[in-house]
Every structure is written in structure tokens, then in C-alpha cells.
Design a protein around this motif. Structure first.
Motif, PDB file in Angstrom:
ATOM      1  N   UNK A  28       0.849  -1.199   0.000  1.00 15.47           N
ATOM      2  CA  UNK A  28       0.000   0.000   0.000  1.00 15.47           C
ATOM      3  C   UNK A  28       0.884   1.249   0.000  1.00 15.47           C
ATOM      4  N   UNK A  29       0.602   2.173  -0.916  1.00 21.75           N
ATOM      5  CA  UNK A  29       1.404   3.409  -0.955  1.00 21.75           C
ATOM      6  C   UNK A  29       0.697   4.548  -0.228  1.00 21.75           C
ATOM      7  N   UNK A  30      -0.443   4.248   0.359  1.00 24.26           N
ATOM      8  CA  UNK A  30      -1.152   5.210   1.192  1.00 24.26           C
ATOM      9  C   UNK A  30      -1.667   6.430   0.445  1.00 24.26           C
ATOM     10  N   UNK A  31      -2.166   6.217  -0.745  1.00 23.97           N
ATOM     11  CA  UNK A  31      -2.776   7.335  -1.474  1.00 23.97           C
ATOM     12  C   UNK A  31      -4.125   7.693  -0.860  1.00 23.97           C
ATOM     13  N   UNK A  32      -4.753   6.721  -0.199  1.00 20.91           N
ATOM     14  CA  UNK A  32      -6.003   7.026   0.508  1.00 20.91           C
ATOM     15  C   UNK A  32      -7.248   7.046  -0.350  1.00 20.91           C
ATOM     16  N   UNK A  33      -7.118   6.712  -1.617  1.00 16.02           N
ATOM     17  CA  UNK A  33      -8.290   6.763  -2.502  1.00 16.02           C
ATOM     18  C   UNK A  33      -9.341   5.733  -2.088  1.00 16.02           C
ATOM     19  N   UNK A  34      -8.895   4.548  -1.651  1.00 18.50           N
ATOM     20  CA  UNK A  34      -9.861   3.519  -1.250  1.00 18.50           C
ATOM     21  C   UNK A  34     -10.711   4.044  -0.090  1.00 18.50           C
ATOM     22  N   UNK A  35     -10.044   4.733   0.816  1.00 14.62           N
ATOM     23  CA  UNK A  35     -10.776   5.278   1.965  1.00 14.62           C
ATOM     24  C   UNK A  35     -11.830   6.280   1.514  1.00 14.62           C
ATOM     25  N   UNK A  36     -11.386   7.251   0.699  1.00 16.20           N
ATOM     26  CA  UNK A  36     -12.310   8.346   0.416  1.00 16.20           C
ATOM     27  C   UNK A  36     -13.476   7.888  -0.455  1.00 16.20           C
ATOM     28  N   UNK A  37     -13.214   6.960  -1.386  1.00 18.10           N
ATOM     29  CA  UNK A  37     -14.345   6.525  -2.224  1.00 18.10           C
ATOM     30  C   UNK A  37     -15.295   5.630  -1.426  1.00 18.10           C
ATOM     31  N   UNK A  38     -14.752   4.842  -0.522  1.00 16.12           N
ATOM     32  CA  UNK A  38     -15.614   4.017   0.318  1.00 16.12           C
ATOM     33  C   UNK A  38     -16.435   4.914   1.244  1.00 16.12           C
ATOM     34  N   UNK A  39     -15.753   5.930   1.777  1.00 14.84           N
ATOM     35  CA  UNK A  39     -16.410   6.846   2.702  1.00 14.84           C
ATOM     36  C   UNK A  39     -17.489   7.662   1.989  1.00 14.84           C
ATOM     37  N   UNK A  40     -17.126   8.204   0.820  1.00 12.71           N
ATOM     38  CA  UNK A  40     -18.057   9.090   0.104  1.00 12.71           C
ATOM     39  C   UNK A  40     -19.158   8.327  -0.624  1.00 12.71           C
TER      40      UNK A  40
END
Lengths: 433, 448
Positions: free
Chosen positions: A346-358
Motif C-alpha cells: 500500500x502506498x497510502x494514497x487514501x483513494x480507497x478510503x475516500x471513495x468508500x467513505x463518500x
């Protein structure tokens, strides 16, 4: 070294890669170059009646591009061959004679009149060509004259013209289908009923590529006006795969051979069409974007794939994936999967988090012990695969299937391992009790 | 030893032009689109956190990709009104680009600095309607002392919010270190002044050049006559070498050398030694050394008293020096300037080592021959100008995080303020934040 040769309706070619009926197969010069480059066959650009049609002398093509200008989608408003019929027929004869081991299929489109079809069929047979492909797909220009997709959209016409072809020609007949319909199976069944030896699909999709926002005109346009064109290229592959699969698994057409078309750019694309039952594949856009040389890469990739999987011949995996395509209502609702993030890659771009969250189920947290850290919480994960789909790093987020006996933390229900689908689900009012 | 081979015109005219043009050519349209496509548009992006001014980097890159240059420039300049200059001088390799997640798999971050320059250059080339409009005049007047990055950012921020600004600077031109302290090839053309013109175009800022705090006016006077004061004087003093070097013309401060270079349009008129020694380990040392080479010096050596990893010049800066033929020497401190009848002939250095963290001399020494010596061992805040009432910390002005000093109505920022890494981009942030705080205080006074 796998054997890449294809035998489609008795038409043999050293590999399954044919050039689709399109600008690359418009004339002797191009086709000879293609054969020199290694293409297994061509479907000669569609012949019509004399006098030849005329094309616009301005933009005929336009592309949808990625940011680094890779072509994702492509569109054209070119019509069928704009050269005299005799010129084409003479060239077809010469090329077939010089390249006897390559497939030479001739695409045809004349008005829906028995005499017109009879006339041209005899001329084509006389060239020594291996087969004919009926262009019932062209969605622009010709369709307004009652040909192309105007035929392909009416199953009765498909059947009638196919019958004429089988009546007046000994050549194998491939019916090329238009995707500009609501259910491809009706068109395929009509072709089958008419005696077609095979279908090929998809032809291009009606499209407007864009709008020039300074001039407020559609794009591409000529002299300020444009017209919808046929869309193709990598972006249409999923649409094509679906239609191929629908025909391959339909009770009425499952034995009908298919030549697959639609955005094939890599060996992998080709292998996917073959796995859905396509005995050959046809390519246009990739050649128009990169030139004929790509056939070497297609053959190389397909060969190595087949070797690594122990497939000696195309037939060894032809149609192998068809059985995996089902209607939604028989999918196993008892299967439970959860996303897993590989923290090492994981390179920690955080996209998985934000799309799951949003946009999904708030199942991926963004920090741990005050530090940037992305982790799936199984109690919220519905296994939707969104994070897997948008993660920029290959193989970093994967789906894990819960094993029988495990508890789905989201529902609190123990995974049974039994199969159960919608048809028997308690929420289904129509379910058999 | 033959000393003092110092002369101008060592190179052909075209060599000067090439040497002092853009060190790193800007991205063209195609390159910018391809590079913009590499940005992953991270959530809560680490690059934003790493930028002292907090530029929304993924947004401005996305806007470049979407052919929205004005939008990209807005995202940059809203957070950093000197975003064009920072794109040129920021050590991005230790800031935003170090935080880029692309480093993880590729060791090749998105070229954020180059993209930022692309966006700001493209915007300034065809600016159209103003991005920022000055608010109605508040009737408040703020004095800003020093027109470097901190002062300019503060003045712009205040002017936007409708306050009048009197901007004092001791030099003939505005810009501070942007104009006088940065290597010419980093801000080729007249970029610093172009940016100043754009900043001033907001209106409401009155520049008073050639005005020096402590000489032409006092802090108490400013406080009495203005609604607020922002101090952004920078560092006026230069550390001494600690060896006898007075009166030697060929021993100069690197900052003066760089300033003179920047202010001389015809570089062929600038005298440079055949052999140059630069003493120090920061960006000023690198800028001075590389420009010495570019003026035609044959041998240029940077000598730093500690090891390479301790140099405040980044790795990229160090490599840049080496690529330009500068020799880096470590663990040595100057002991004596050698001179003969014709001037300076060299520098004798004592070899140093770290003994339980403390720098000590080993007793050995060596000589580096030189015709010219440039001092770049750091600058200091000169506290006399602002008077004794203002509290200091570590030799510089003490403030809270908003930039407030111990004196009511007086803020400070930039290099003269304690804390930080003496970066242009930090100075901009100081000025920007101080302007916000000053505005908040003045508005409260107005409405409260």
C-alpha cells in the motif's frame, strides 16, 4: 509453441487475428502490407453497388483519449468502400491468389433486394474469396439509406437477406451484427434462422465524440456540422464481451460460431473473446492506432499465454468461460467476500478510503494510532470491490472469501458454505416457498 | 603560488547567455499533461501536508490535466501568492515531492514543482481578469517592513482584504532575496520583478524603497502611526569566518556576490577568480559556487566543516553543484587566508572530526589554492534596527504561531522570525498567516 492456427467455418488462417472490415482493409496495398506483417486474414472493406458511395473530405475520425493521449475510444463516419466495385473485386482476386494461406472474407452491403444480393454474391464468389460477411451493422450514412444497421435492427430483414446469401452463394456466410439494439439475441437468432454459418460482433456504436465548446459545434464536424459516427476501440470491449456472451449462452444460438470484434488491442483482449467462444477475432482500431506490426505482439502474447496454460490449440480454450456467465438471479447470495489491503505494498494514497467513505459503505479507515494507515473493517465491508477497482497499485487490495463457519462481522451470520440464490430468497416475493 | 587571477570576460558572450538562462527548462504542454496524469489525486494528500503553504496540489494538477490553467493558478496562488517563485526555488525534493506516494513503488515522485511552474507561467502569460479583487477600503493602514517573500505575501494578503499597506524596503527594488539572493539561473529573465508587479497590481500597497528600519524610521514610530506592523526584514548580518580576512578584496560574502550577479545584466563584466573557494554548506554556498563556475572559474571548491549529510543544501542541490563541476570537500574549517603581493593565494583548512557529536580539529591541515574566497557560513538577524523592546529567541524575533510578537500590534515573519528552516516558502506562509491574523484583529477592532 502453441498452434495459433484457426479453422473458422472451414476458412483457415495461420492465426486467429483478422483485420476487421474497415479502412485498414480497403484496398490491395493495405491488405498486402497487413499480410506481410503477419495478419491471419482480412475481412475486405464492405463492397456495395456501383456507382460507389462518396465520403466526406474532412474529418472522418475522432478519438477519446487518456491524459497521455492513448486512444481509449475511436469513432468514424467513413462509409463503405468508395471505389468502383470492379476495382475491389480484381484486387481481392489478386491478393487471395498471392496469399492463399490467409483468410479472405469479403464484407457486403447492398439494398434489401434479392436481385441486388444475387448479383454481387456471384461476383464475389468468382474472386476466389473464402467467405462473405454481411454488414448489418454500419450505424452511419448507410443506415439512413436502409442498409447497414437499418437491416441489423430488424430481425426479419436479417433473416431474409441471410437466406438469399445461402441460396445464391456457396461461400460461408458470416452475419455482422450491430450493437445498436436492445437485445442482441433477437438479431443472432434471426441470422441463425436464416442459415448463417456464423455471426461476427460487434459493429460500431452510435456516438457523438464531443462538443467544440468554442464553436458550439459537435465534434468531429465538417463545415460546422457533424453526424453521429460509429464508436469502437478499447472502451467498447466490455459491451462487445457481453453481447458475445449472450449469444454464446443462448439456447437458440449457442452452437453458432462467432468471430469476435470490439476493442481488441492486446493478446489478453483476444484471449478473452476466444474464452467466450469466438473462433477468430477481428481487429481494426488497434491497427489504426499503432499500425499493422501489433499483430506480432498479439501472436507472441497469445502463444505464451497458451503455452503457460497448456493449451496446444485455440480450440483447447475456446468457449471455456461461457459457462461462467449467468443471469443475476442465480448468483450465490451466500458467498461473502471482504476486501483486504496489503499493508506492505500500500502506498497510502487514501483513494480507497475516500471513495468508500463518500460513495460506499464507510468500511475503510484512514488512520491508526494517529498515523496515516488504511484498513478495511469487515463489520462494514459489503465486498463490493470498489476499492479493488480503483486502487492504483496492482495486487494491493484483494478480496477474501469467508470460509464456511466464519461469521460475517457485518451481518453476524455464520457462512454456511451452501449455495442459495435470489430465486429462493425470503425477500423475493416470487420465490418458491 | 601565483595569486589573484581575477578577471571578467572569461567566456564568450553566448556562453554567458546559456549559463545564466533557465537551469531547468519548463515543461511544455505535452509534458505537463503526461506528468499531470501521474498524480493519483490522493485523499488528504501527503504533499499538501508537506507544503509549508498547504497548496492543494492534487487539485491544481487535476486542473492542469483538465486544461483549466486559470483554476490551477487559483489553487496555487490562493495558498501561496508567490507560488510562481516558489515553484522555481523550493527544495521540492525535501518538501512536497518527498511526500509523494509515487516514491513508494517508483522512487520517482510526480514533478510537482515543475507542474506548479507550468501552471503559474501559463497563467501569467495570459492572465485575463484579475484572480483576486481588493476588498473595499477598511480605512486601516498597516506597515510592512521588508519586501521579501514574507513581506510581499503579507502585504498582498492585507491589501486583498481592503487594508492599506505601506511597504518599506531598504533596497532599490522590491523582492528581497527573490530579487537579490537567488541564483540567476533559478529565476531566469526578470521573474522576481514580474511577480512583484503582479502582487502589487492588487492595489492598495504603497512601496517605499531605500527606507531602512533603525536608520530612516523606528519601530516605535511605525507602531504609533499604523494600525499594525509586520516585520519581515530577513537576516542582515553575515557570519564571520573567524580568521583574519579584513581588507582583502578577494574575500567576499557570498550573498553580496549573488546579489551583484543578479543585478548585473551583462555577466561578462563580472570579475571572477580562476580558482574559487566557497566556505559553507547551505543553498547560498551552492548558488555562489555554481555561479562561479558559470562565470568561467576553472576550479571551484565548496568546503564544509561537517560531513555531507549535515549540509543544509539538499542532495539535489549537492548533485547540481557537482554536475556543474564544483568539488565538494567535507570536514574542514578555515584557519588562514593565504595571500601574497598580488592578493589572495589560497586558504589553509584544519581537518575536523566529530568527537561525541562535537566538532573538533584533528591538528592536520591542508591548503586549497584560490584567487577568490566566498563566505557562505550563514546569516544572522541584526536586532539593533528594531530596538530592544521586541523579544528575541535564539537570536531572532520570538512569535507565536500566528506571528504575533511580544509587542501589541506587531507581527513578524520570514527569516527574522525564530523557528523554521529559512525557506522562501515558509516566509510566504508566515506573511500569509500574519495577514489573516492582522485582518482578524483589525476587523474585531472595527466591529467590536
Amino acid at each position: 509453441m502453441a498452434d495459433l492456427s484457426a479453422n473458422f467455418l472451414g476458412i483457415k488462417s495461420p492465426n486467429p487475428f483478422w483485420l476487421a472490415s474497415a479502412p485498414p482493409s480497403d484496398k490491395e496495398y493495405n491488405v498486402v502490407r497487413a499480410f506481410e506483417a503477419g495478419w491471419g486474414g482480412v475481412v475486405w472493406k464492405t463492397l456495395g453497388e456501383d456507382p460507389p458511395i462518396v465520403n466526406v473530405n474532412g474529418p472522418r475520425y475522432a478519438a477519446l483519449m487518456s491524459q497521455d493521449r492513448r486512444v481509449i475510444g475511436f469513432n468514424n463516419i467513413e462509409l463503405i468502400s468508395d471505389r468502383p466495385l470492379r476495382t475491389n473485386l480484381d484486387e481481392i482476386r489478386r491478393v487471395k491468389r498471392a496469399w492463399p494461406d490467409r483468410a479472405m472474407v469479403v464484407s457486403l452491403m447492398v439494398p434489401v433486394e434479392e436481385a441486388a444480393w444475387k448479383r454481387i454474391l456471384l461476383m464475389v464468389e468468382d474472386t476466389g474469396a473464402d467467405g462473405i460477411e454481411l454488414n448489418f451493422g454500419c450505424p452511419h450514412g448507410m443506415s439512413e439509406r436502409g442498409m447497414g444497421s437499418a437491416v441489423g435492427q430488424v430481425p426479419e430483414y436479417i433473416r431474409r437477406v441471410t437466406e438469399w446469401c445461402k441460396l445464391y452463394s456457396r461461400l460461408p456466410t458470416i452475419v455482422k451484427l450491430t450493437p445498436n439494439i436492445t437485445d442482441i439475441r433477437y438479431a443472432a437468432r434471426a441470422a441463425h434462422a436464416g442459415g448463417a454459418d456464423a455471426v461476427s460482433l460487434i459493429n460500431t456504436i452510435n456516438s457523438v465524440m464531443g462538443i467544440d465548446l468554442d464553436r458550439m459545434t459537435m465534434y468531429p464536424s465538417i463545415d460546422g456540422f457533424g453526424s453521429h459516427g460509429g464508436y469502437c476501440g478499447p472502451a467498447v470491449k466490455p459491451i462487445a464481451l457481453n453481447m458475445v456472451a449472450e449469444i454464446a449462452r443462448d439456447a437458440g444460438t449457442r452452437d453458432l460460431p462467432i468471430s469476435g470484434i470490439g476493442g481488441i488491442t492486446t493478446w489478453r483482449d483476444a484471449a478473452e473473446f476466444i474464452a467466450l467462444g469466438c473462433g477468430t477475432v477481428q481487429v481494426c482500431t488497434a491497427a489504426m492506432v499503432y499500425g499493422f506490426k501489433i499483430v506480432e505482439d498479439l501472436c507472441s502474447g497469445l502463444n505464451n499465454f497458451m503455452d503457460s496454460h497448456g493449451y496446444a490449440r485455440i480450440e483447447d480454450f475456446l468457449g471455456r468461460a461461457v459457462a461462467s456467465v449467468k443471469d443475476w438471479n442465480v448468483l450465490n447470495l451466500n458467498r461473502v467476500e471482504k476486501a483486504v489491503i496489503n499493508q506492505d505494498s500500500c502506498i497510502q494514497c487514501g483513494r480507497c478510503h475516500v471513495v468508500c467513505e463518500d460513495t460506499s459503505h464507510q468500511a475503510i479507515s484512514a488512520s491508526k494510532d494517529g498515523k496515516r494507515h488504511f484498513e478495511v473493517h469487515e463489520e462494514d465491508c459489503v465486498g463490493c470491490n470498489l476499492c479493488v477497482s480503483i486502487c492504483p497499485v496492482p495486487n494491493t487490495i484483494s478480496m477474501r472469501a469467508l470460509q464456511p463457519g466464519e461469521i460475517d462481522k457485518r451481518t453476524g451470520i455464520e457462512v454456511s458454505g451452501d449455495y442459495a440464490n435470489w430465486t429462493t430468497h425470503r425477500n423475493n416475493p416470487a420465490a418458491a416457498q | 603560488m601565483n595569486g589573484s587571477d581575477i578577471r571578467a570576460g572569461r567566456l564568450a558572450d553566448e556562453e554567458y547567455a546559456a549559463n545564466f538562462g533557465d537551469a531547468h527548462p519548463p515543461l511544455n504542454y505535452t509534458q505537463a499533461l503526461i506528468e499531470a496524469d501521474r498524480c493519483y489525486y490522493c485523499h488528504d494528500a501527503p504533499c499538501i501536508t508537506a507544503c509549508p503553504t498547504g497548496i492543494d496540489i492534487p487539485s491544481f494538477i487535476q486542473r492542469i490535466a483538465q486544461d483549466n490553467i486559470r483554476g490551477a493558478a487559483t489553487a496555487i496562488l490562493e495558498a501561496n501568492p508567490l507560488g510562481g517563485l516558489c515553484a522555481r526555488v523550493c527544495p521540492t525534493e525535501v518538501l512536497c515531492e518527498r511526500a509523494c506516494v509515487r516514491n513508494c513503488n517508483e522512487s520517482k515522485p510526480v514533478e510537482i514543482g515543475a507542474l506548479q511552474r507550468y501552471a503559474t507561467d501559463a497563467y501569467f502569460a495570459a492572465p485575463g481578469a484579475p484572480l483576486f479583487i481588493r476588498a473595499p477600503d477598511t480605512g486601516k493602514v498597516v506597515a510592512v517592513v521588508g519586501a521579501g517573500p514574507a513581506g510581499l505575501a503579507c502585504a498582498h494578503g492585507l491589501a486583498r482584504r481592503g487594508h492599506r499597506v505601506i511597504l518599506f524596503d531598504s533596497r532599490p527594488k522590491l523582492g528581497g532575496l527573490n530579487e537579490y539572493g537567488v541564483a540567476t539561473y533559478k529565476t531566469a529573465g526578470d521573474y522576481a520583478q514580474e511577480e512583484v508587479r503582479w502582487l502589487m497590481s492588487i492595489g492598495g500597497i504603497e512601496a517605499r524603497n531605500g527606507q531602512s528600519l533603525g536608520r530612516d524610521f523606528t519601530l516605535d514610530g511605525l507602531i504609533a502611526e499604523h494600525d499594525a506592523v509586520f516585520l519581515g526584514m530577513g537576516l542582515g548580518g553575515v557570519n564571520a569566518l573567524g580568521v583574519a580576512d579584513s581588507g582583502l578584496e578577494a574575500v567576499r560574502d557570498a550573498v553580496d556576490f549573488i546579489a551583484e550577479l543578479r543585478q548585473t545584466p551583462d555577466k561578462s563584466r563580472l570579475p571572477i577568480g580562476r580558482r574559487v573557494v566557497v566556505i559553507g554548506g547551505g543553498m547560498t554556498a551552492v548558488d555562489a559556487a555554481v555561479q562561479s563556475r558559470l562565470l568561467g572559474a576553472e576550479q571551484v571548491t565548496i568546503v564544509y566543516r561537517r560531513g555531507q549529510e549535515a549540509m543544509s543544501a539538499s542532495k539535489v542541490e549537492q548533485r547540481w553543484a557537482q554536475t556543474n563541476g564544483v568539488t565538494l570537500r567535507f570536514w574542514a574549517t578555515p584557519k588562514e587566508i593565504l595571500s601574497g603581493a598580488r592578493g589572495v593565494t589560497g586558504v589553509r583548512f584544519a581537518i575536523t572530526e566529530a568527537v561525541s557529536g562535537k566538532l573538533t580539529e584533528t591538528g592536520e591541515s591542508f591548503i586549497v589554492e584560490a584567487d577568490m574566497v566566498l563566505r557562505a557560513i550563514g546569516q544572522t538577524y541584526l536586532p539593533e534596527a528594531a530596538g530592544t523592546r521586541i523579544a528575541l529567541k535564539g537570536g531572532r524575533i520570538a512569535t507565536d504561531e500566528r506571528g504575533r510578537t511580544n509587542l501589541a500590534g506587531v507581527w513578524a515573519g520570514g527569516d527574522c522570525r525564530h523557528g523554521g528552516r529559512d525557506l522562501t516558502v515558509e516566509a510566504v506562509e508566515h506573511g500569509k498567516c500574519a495577514a489573516l491574523d492582522i485582518d482578524a484583529v483589525l476587523s474585531e477592532a472595527r466591529h467590536g
